[in-house]
Scaffold this motif. Structure first.
Motif, mmCIF file in Angstrom:
data_model
loop_
_atom_site.group_PDB
_atom_site.id
_atom_site.type_symbol
_atom_site.label_atom_id
_atom_site.label_comp_id
_atom_site.label_asym_id
_atom_site.label_seq_id
_atom_site.Cartn_x
_atom_site.Cartn_y
_atom_site.Cartn_z
ATOM 1 N N ALA A 1 37.214 13.057 -41.693
ATOM 2 C CA ALA A 1 37.748 13.234 -40.329
ATOM 3 C C ALA A 1 39.202 12.806 -40.199
ATOM 4 N N PRO A 2 40.110 13.455 -40.919
ATOM 5 C CA PRO A 2 41.533 13.133 -40.763
ATOM 6 C C PRO A 2 42.031 13.506 -39.367
ATOM 7 N N PRO A 3 43.122 12.900 -38.933
ATOM 8 C CA PRO A 3 43.636 13.147 -37.571
ATOM 9 C C PRO A 3 43.884 14.624 -37.280
ATOM 10 N N GLU A 4 44.358 15.377 -38.276
ATOM 11 C CA GLU A 4 44.664 16.789 -38.053
ATOM 12 C C GLU A 4 43.399 17.575 -37.685
ATOM 13 N N LEU A 5 42.297 17.291 -38.369
ATOM 14 C CA LEU A 5 41.053 17.994 -38.062
ATOM 15 C C LEU A 5 40.452 17.528 -36.742
ATOM 16 N N ARG A 6 40.593 16.246 -36.464
ATOM 17 C CA ARG A 6 40.059 15.734 -35.198
ATOM 18 C C ARG A 6 40.811 16.340 -34.022
ATOM 19 N N GLU A 7 42.082 16.543 -34.193
ATOM 20 C CA GLU A 7 42.861 17.161 -33.122
ATOM 21 C C GLU A 7 42.437 18.615 -32.919
ATOM 22 N N ALA A 8 42.187 19.332 -34.036
ATOM 23 C CA ALA A 8 41.750 20.721 -33.929
ATOM 24 C C ALA A 8 40.351 20.814 -33.334
ATOM 25 N N ALA A 9 39.502 19.828 -33.593
ATOM 26 C CA ALA A 9 38.132 19.831 -33.093
ATOM 27 C C ALA A 9 38.038 19.401 -31.635
ATOM 28 N N LEU A 10 39.115 18.853 -31.080
ATOM 29 C CA LEU A 10 39.126 18.370 -29.694
ATOM 30 C C LEU A 10 37.968 17.396 -29.438
ATOM 31 N N ASP A 11 37.781 16.451 -30.360
ATOM 32 C CA ASP A 11 36.659 15.516 -30.208
ATOM 33 C C ASP A 11 36.964 14.364 -29.252
ATOM 34 N N ARG A 12 38.274 14.221 -28.879
ATOM 35 C CA ARG A 12 38.700 13.188 -27.933
ATOM 36 C C ARG A 12 38.221 11.791 -28.357
ATOM 37 N N GLY A 13 38.312 11.561 -29.674
ATOM 38 C CA GLY A 13 37.985 10.243 -30.199
ATOM 39 C C GLY A 13 36.512 9.954 -30.362
ATOM 40 N N ARG A 14 35.645 10.926 -30.125
ATOM 41 C CA ARG A 14 34.198 10.711 -30.229
ATOM 42 C C ARG A 14 33.688 11.251 -31.563
ATOM 43 N N ASP A 15 33.156 10.343 -32.383
ATOM 44 C CA ASP A 15 32.663 10.734 -33.702
ATOM 45 C C ASP A 15 31.524 11.738 -33.607
ATOM 46 N N GLU A 16 30.622 11.543 -32.664
ATOM 47 C CA GLU A 16 29.495 12.450 -32.533
ATOM 48 C C GLU A 16 29.963 13.863 -32.190
ATOM 49 N N LYS A 17 30.960 13.973 -31.323
ATOM 50 C CA LYS A 17 31.516 15.271 -30.953
ATOM 51 C C LYS A 17 32.161 15.932 -32.172
ATOM 52 N N TYR A 18 32.873 15.164 -32.962
ATOM 53 C CA TYR A 18 33.519 15.704 -34.155
ATOM 54 C C TYR A 18 32.483 16.255 -35.126
ATOM 55 N N ARG A 19 31.436 15.493 -35.387
ATOM 56 C CA ARG A 19 30.398 15.955 -36.312
ATOM 57 C C ARG A 19 29.710 17.212 -35.786
ATOM 58 N N GLN A 20 29.540 17.304 -34.491
ATOM 59 C CA GLN A 20 28.902 18.480 -33.891
ATOM 60 C C GLN A 20 29.777 19.720 -34.068
ATOM 61 N N VAL A 21 31.087 19.543 -33.848
ATOM 62 C CA VAL A 21 32.008 20.680 -33.927
ATOM 63 C C VAL A 21 32.167 21.166 -35.366
ATOM 64 N N THR A 22 32.183 20.242 -36.314
ATOM 65 C CA THR A 22 32.464 20.599 -37.711
ATOM 66 C C THR A 22 31.209 20.838 -38.542
ATOM 67 N N GLU A 23 30.043 20.750 -37.933
ATOM 68 C CA GLU A 23 28.806 20.878 -38.706
ATOM 69 C C GLU A 23 28.684 22.240 -39.389
ATOM 70 N N GLU A 24 28.943 23.319 -38.642
ATOM 71 C CA GLU A 24 28.822 24.652 -39.233
ATOM 72 C C GLU A 24 29.888 24.880 -40.300
ATOM 73 N N LEU A 25 31.092 24.371 -40.071
ATOM 74 C CA LEU A 25 32.147 24.484 -41.077
ATOM 75 C C LEU A 25 31.737 23.774 -42.355
ATOM 76 N N GLU A 26 31.211 22.570 -42.223
ATOM 77 C CA GLU A 26 30.787 21.815 -43.397
ATOM 78 C C GLU A 26 29.660 22.524 -44.136
ATOM 79 N N ALA A 27 28.721 23.088 -43.390
ATOM 80 C CA ALA A 27 27.616 23.805 -44.016
ATOM 81 C C ALA A 27 28.117 25.019 -44.798
#
Length: 227
Positions: free
Chosen positions: A5-31
């Motif tokens: 979860a580097p800052p660049e990806l977190r900014e693109a994911a618009l997770d607003r500092g929430r780890d759970e939101k980040y994992r939700q947004v990037t789950e399909e990408l990771e899969a």
């Protein structure tokens, strides 16, 4: 890198500092990335070096017959990857020819088993649609081959169905053979067709319903029932 979860990806994911939101947004990408890695669903096909690169100066055929018919997703991915690689190679050849770095060649690309790629999932029609539109700018002939008209009509998403039927509308000519009579009303009639009849009336000949269109679909030698 995605999991870190580097800052660049977190900014693109618009997770607003929430780890759970980040994992939700990037789950399909990771899969998707895991599937392409060694040991992943498609890793054995795409995670290794190419053993036999496509050459620009001779005919090339991608053989996917070794992939079981039951593994539709892998067959679709392999077909799309082959077509994408082929068009990319043609682009390279055209660019080199533009700069007089190699002779200009004419290419004819055949997209066989089109229905297998289109049915693999929503959005794949867009990819094929992009390829078919791109070929006009690089002077490439192309043939798309599928089994029946219903292959295009049976896509699950209406938007995909409309785009798939657009392949026929943009074709210079359409060849249909061995279609059941139930599909003949759907047989495509290319625009601006105004030719005289090329075959006499015959109950064993399938003709279009448009009197100005004379392209004969089917054969005079036998009927669909005989087939």
């Amino acid at each position: 890198m995605v999991r870190q979860a580097p800052p660049e990806l977190r900014e693109a994911a618009l997770d607003r500092g929430r780890d759970e939101k980040y994992r939700q947004v990037t789950e399909e990408l990771e899969a998707s990335l895991v599937a392409l890695c060694p040991g992943g669903r498609f890793g054995d096909v795409f995670a290794r070096q190419t053993t036999n690169p496509m050459r620009r100066d001779r005919a090339v055929g991608y053989d996917v017959s070794a992939i079981p018919q039951s593994d539709g997703d892998l067959r679709a991915v392999a077909l799309l990857a082959s077509w994408t690689s082929g068009f990319a190679t043609v682009n390279i050849a055209q660019t080199l020819a533009d700069h007089n770095l190699e002779p200009r060649r004419h290419y004819f690309v055949i997209l066989d088993e089109l229905h297998q790629a289109l049915k693999a999932g929503p959005g794949l029609v867009d990819r094929v649609d992009y390829l078919t539109r791109l070929n006009r700018s690089v002077g490439v002939g192309m043939a798309m081959i599928t089994h029946t008209m219903k292959d295009l009509r049976s896509l699950p998403v209406e938007e995909d169905r409309q785009k798939a039927m657009g392949f026929i509308e943009r074709s210079g000519f359409v060849v249909c053979g061995g279609l059941p009579m139930s599909e003949m009303p759907e047989a495509p009639v290319p625009p601006r067709a105004n030719l005289s009849a090329i075959a006499p009336p015959n109950p064993r000949t399938f003709r279009t319903l448009d009197p100005t269109m004379t392209l004969v679909y089917g054969l005079q030698t036998d009927t669909v029932e005989d087939r």
